[in-house]
Design a protein around this motif. Structure first.
Motif, PDB file in Angstrom:
ATOM      1  N   ALA A  53      50.332  28.761  39.878  1.00 39.15           N
ATOM      2  CA  ALA A  53      49.540  28.279  41.016  1.00 39.15           C
ATOM      3  C   ALA A  53      50.471  27.730  42.082  1.00 39.15           C
ATOM      4  O   ALA A  53      51.398  26.969  41.785  1.00 39.15           O
ATOM      5  CB  ALA A  53      48.570  27.195  40.562  1.00 39.15           C
ATOM      6  N   LEU A  54      50.235  28.139  43.322  1.00 37.61           N
ATOM      7  CA  LEU A  54      50.999  27.663  44.471  1.00 37.61           C
ATOM      8  C   LEU A  54      50.044  26.982  45.429  1.00 37.61           C
ATOM      9  O   LEU A  54      49.094  27.608  45.918  1.00 37.61           O
ATOM     10  CB  LEU A  54      51.701  28.829  45.178  1.00 37.61           C
ATOM     11  N   ASP A  55      50.284  25.700  45.698  1.00 35.28           N
ATOM     12  CA  ASP A  55      49.496  24.951  46.677  1.00 35.28           C
ATOM     13  C   ASP A  55      50.301  24.918  47.962  1.00 35.28           C
ATOM     14  O   ASP A  55      51.363  24.309  48.028  1.00 35.28           O
ATOM     15  CB  ASP A  55      49.223  23.531  46.171  1.00 35.28           C
ATOM     16  N   THR A  56      49.811  25.618  49.000  1.00 30.54           N
ATOM     17  CA  THR A  56      50.528  25.693  50.275  1.00 30.54           C
ATOM     18  C   THR A  56      50.197  24.539  51.214  1.00 30.54           C
ATOM     19  O   THR A  56      50.722  24.474  52.311  1.00 30.54           O
ATOM     20  CB  THR A  56      50.203  27.018  50.994  1.00 30.54           C
ATOM     21  N   GLY A  57      49.317  23.674  50.770  1.00 22.01           N
ATOM     22  CA  GLY A  57      48.873  22.599  51.648  1.00 22.01           C
ATOM     23  C   GLY A  57      47.636  22.992  52.431  1.00 22.01           C
ATOM     24  O   GLY A  57      46.856  22.145  52.843  1.00 22.01           O
ATOM     25  N   THR A  58      47.460  24.290  52.659  1.00 23.04           N
ATOM     26  CA  THR A  58      46.262  24.784  53.342  1.00 23.04           C
ATOM     27  C   THR A  58      45.448  25.703  52.438  1.00 23.04           C
ATOM     28  O   THR A  58      44.363  26.118  52.811  1.00 23.04           O
ATOM     29  CB  THR A  58      46.629  25.561  54.623  1.00 23.04           C
ATOM     30  N   GLY A  59      45.987  26.021  51.284  1.00 22.36           N
ATOM     31  CA  GLY A  59      45.276  26.887  50.360  1.00 22.36           C
ATOM     32  C   GLY A  59      45.968  26.925  49.008  1.00 22.36           C
ATOM     33  O   GLY A  59      47.100  26.466  48.857  1.00 22.36           O
ATOM     34  N   LEU A  60      45.262  27.447  48.042  1.00 19.86           N
ATOM     35  CA  LEU A  60      45.782  27.558  46.686  1.00 19.86           C
ATOM     36  C   LEU A  60      45.790  29.032  46.306  1.00 19.86           C
ATOM     37  O   LEU A  60      44.774  29.722  46.442  1.00 19.86           O
ATOM     38  CB  LEU A  60      44.897  26.765  45.715  1.00 19.86           C
ATOM     39  N   ILE A  61      46.943  29.509  45.850  1.00 20.99           N
ATOM     40  CA  ILE A  61      47.072  30.887  45.385  1.00 20.99           C
ATOM     41  C   ILE A  61      47.374  30.813  43.898  1.00 20.99           C
ATOM     42  O   ILE A  61      48.320  30.135  43.487  1.00 20.99           O
ATOM     43  CB  ILE A  61      48.185  31.631  46.141  1.00 20.99           C
ATOM     44  N   GLU A  62      46.553  31.487  43.088  1.00 20.60           N
ATOM     45  CA  GLU A  62      46.708  31.433  41.634  1.00 20.60           C
ATOM     46  C   GLU A  62      46.706  32.834  41.049  1.00 20.60           C
ATOM     47  O   GLU A  62      46.118  33.746  41.623  1.00 20.60           O
ATOM     48  CB  GLU A  62      45.550  30.656  40.996  1.00 20.60           C
ATOM     49  N   THR A  63      47.341  32.974  39.906  1.00 19.34           N
ATOM     50  CA  THR A  63      47.345  34.246  39.198  1.00 19.34           C
ATOM     51  C   THR A  63      47.604  34.028  37.719  1.00 19.34           C
ATOM     52  O   THR A  63      48.107  32.971  37.325  1.00 19.34           O
ATOM     53  CB  THR A  63      48.396  35.208  39.792  1.00 19.34           C
ATOM     54  N   ASP A  64      47.241  35.015  36.931  1.00 22.57           N
ATOM     55  CA  ASP A  64      47.473  34.992  35.491  1.00 22.57           C
ATOM     56  C   ASP A  64      48.197  36.270  35.094  1.00 22.57           C
ATOM     57  O   ASP A  64      47.998  37.322  35.705  1.00 22.57           O
ATOM     58  CB  ASP A  64      46.152  34.911  34.728  1.00 22.57           C
ATOM     59  N   ALA A  65      49.020  36.170  34.063  1.00 18.33           N
ATOM     60  CA  ALA A  65      49.716  37.336  33.525  1.00 18.33           C
ATOM     61  C   ALA A  65      49.928  37.108  32.041  1.00 18.33           C
ATOM     62  O   ALA A  65      49.772  35.994  31.536  1.00 18.33           O
ATOM     63  CB  ALA A  65      51.045  37.536  34.234  1.00 18.33           C
ATOM     64  N   GLU A  66      50.289  38.181  31.345  1.00 20.35           N
ATOM     65  CA  GLU A  66      50.517  38.036  29.917  1.00 20.35           C
ATOM     66  C   GLU A  66      51.593  38.999  29.443  1.00 20.35           C
ATOM     67  O   GLU A  66      51.950  39.959  30.139  1.00 20.35           O
ATOM     68  CB  GLU A  66      49.233  38.235  29.114  1.00 20.35           C
ATOM     69  N   ALA A  67      52.087  38.711  28.257  1.00 21.55           N
ATOM     70  CA  ALA A  67      53.048  39.579  27.572  1.00 21.55           C
ATOM     71  C   ALA A  67      52.648  39.610  26.105  1.00 21.55           C
ATOM     72  O   ALA A  67      52.256  38.591  25.534  1.00 21.55           O
ATOM     73  CB  ALA A  67      54.469  39.034  27.736  1.00 21.55           C
ATOM     74  N   ARG A  68      52.749  40.781  25.517  1.00 21.52           N
ATOM     75  CA  ARG A  68      52.406  40.934  24.099  1.00 21.52           C
ATOM     76  C   ARG A  68      53.638  41.446  23.368  1.00 21.52           C
ATOM     77  O   ARG A  68      54.259  42.416  23.776  1.00 21.52           O
ATOM     78  CB  ARG A  68      51.253  41.911  23.927  1.00 21.52           C
ATOM     79  N   ARG A  69      53.983  40.764  22.282  1.00 18.58           N
ATOM     80  CA  ARG A  69      55.163  41.141  21.502  1.00 18.58           C
ATOM     81  C   ARG A  69      54.861  42.392  20.696  1.00 18.58           C
ATOM     82  O   ARG A  69      53.846  42.503  20.025  1.00 18.58           O
ATOM     83  CB  ARG A  69      55.564  40.018  20.551  1.00 18.58           C
ATOM     84  N   SER A  70      55.765  43.320  20.784  1.00 13.27           N
ATOM     85  CA  SER A  70      55.675  44.526  19.974  1.00 13.27           C
ATOM     86  C   SER A  70      56.079  44.165  18.544  1.00 13.27           C
ATOM     87  O   SER A  70      56.978  43.345  18.344  1.00 13.27           O
ATOM     88  CB  SER A  70      56.625  45.588  20.522  1.00 13.27           C
ATOM     89  N   PRO A  71      55.468  44.783  17.550  1.00 10.21           N
ATOM     90  CA  PRO A  71      55.860  44.513  16.159  1.00 10.21           C
ATOM     91  C   PRO A  71      57.326  44.837  15.892  1.00 10.21           C
ATOM     92  O   PRO A  71      57.922  44.306  14.960  1.00 10.21           O
ATOM     93  CB  PRO A  71      54.950  45.428  15.331  1.00 10.21           C
ATOM     94  N   LEU A  72      57.929  45.666  16.722  1.00  9.38           N
ATOM     95  CA  LEU A  72      59.336  46.025  16.554  1.00  9.38           C
ATOM     96  C   LEU A  72      60.289  45.015  17.192  1.00  9.38           C
ATOM     97  O   LEU A  72      61.491  45.042  16.924  1.00  9.38           O
ATOM     98  CB  LEU A  72      59.595  47.413  17.149  1.00  9.38           C
ATOM     99  N   ASP A  73      59.762  44.133  18.053  1.00  6.94           N
ATOM    100  CA  ASP A  73      60.601  43.147  18.743  1.00  6.94           C
ATOM    101  C   ASP A  73      60.822  41.917  17.876  1.00  6.94           C
ATOM    102  O   ASP A  73      59.987  41.586  17.022  1.00  6.94           O
ATOM    103  CB  ASP A  73      59.942  42.709  20.059  1.00  6.94           C
ATOM    104  N   PRO A  74      61.932  41.209  18.103  1.00  8.02           N
ATOM    105  CA  PRO A  74      62.175  39.975  17.348  1.00  8.02           C
ATOM    106  C   PRO A  74      61.152  38.906  17.717  1.00  8.02           C
ATOM    107  O   PRO A  74      60.623  38.885  18.825  1.00  8.02           O
ATOM    108  CB  PRO A  74      63.580  39.561  17.781  1.00  8.02           C
ATOM    109  N   SER A  75      60.867  38.027  16.783  1.00 10.35           N
ATOM    110  CA  SER A  75      59.914  36.945  17.029  1.00 10.35           C
ATOM    111  C   SER A  75      60.646  35.797  17.718  1.00 10.35           C
ATOM    112  O   SER A  75      61.087  34.849  17.084  1.00 10.35           O
ATOM    113  CB  SER A  75      59.296  36.475  15.707  1.00 10.35           C
ATOM    114  N   ASP A  76      60.783  35.903  19.036  1.00  7.69           N
ATOM    115  CA  ASP A  76      61.470  34.894  19.841  1.00  7.69           C
ATOM    116  C   ASP A  76      60.528  34.484  20.969  1.00  7.69           C
ATOM    117  O   ASP A  76      60.339  35.229  21.932  1.00  7.69           O
ATOM    118  CB  ASP A  76      62.768  35.471  20.407  1.00  7.69           C
ATOM    119  N   PRO A  77      59.916  33.291  20.873  1.00  5.88           N
ATOM    120  CA  PRO A  77      58.935  32.860  21.885  1.00  5.88           C
ATOM    121  C   PRO A  77      59.494  32.848  23.308  1.00  5.88           C
ATOM    122  O   PRO A  77      58.747  33.070  24.262  1.00  5.88           O
ATOM    123  CB  PRO A  77      58.554  31.447  21.453  1.00  5.88           C
TER     124      PRO A  77
END
Length: 95
Positions: free
Chosen positions: A32-56
């Motif tokens: 979230a970015l508050d510009t003082g005159t407005g708020l811009i927000e977004t969401d994103a995600e990442a999913r670990r592949s079973p082949l990838d190491p378990s590193d948060p």
């Protein structure tokens, strides 16, 4: 010389809030970015592949990076819309 003093630089400081949560192999980021005159927000995600190491940290970086990239795109879009509106207003007013 008119004696007019040149204005100083325009300085604005914005803060980005970034929340990252992990649930199993899914990491979500909310930016979230508050510009003082407005708020811009977004969401994103990442999913670990079973082949990838378990590193948060990897999921955190991917989800946060994706959220920040989308936030940047949204900010550019907002700036473009504002610039186009200003140009349209100038044209309409005959300037």
């Amino acid at each position: 010389m008119s004696g007019a003093v040149a204005p100083g630089p325009h300085v604005t400081e914005w803060a980005v809030r970034l929340r990252v949560t992990e649930d199993g192999d899914l990491t979500r980021a909310h930016a979230a970015l508050d510009t003082g005159t407005g708020l811009i927000e977004t969401d994103a995600e990442a999913r670990r592949s079973p082949l990838d190491p378990s590193d948060p940290a990897i999921g955190d970086e991917l989800a946060a990076g994706r959220a920040l990239m989308d936030l940047g795109h949204r900010l550019l879009r907002a700036g473009s819309v504002a610039a186009e509106a200003a140009d349209t207003a100038r044209s309409r007013d005959g300037q």
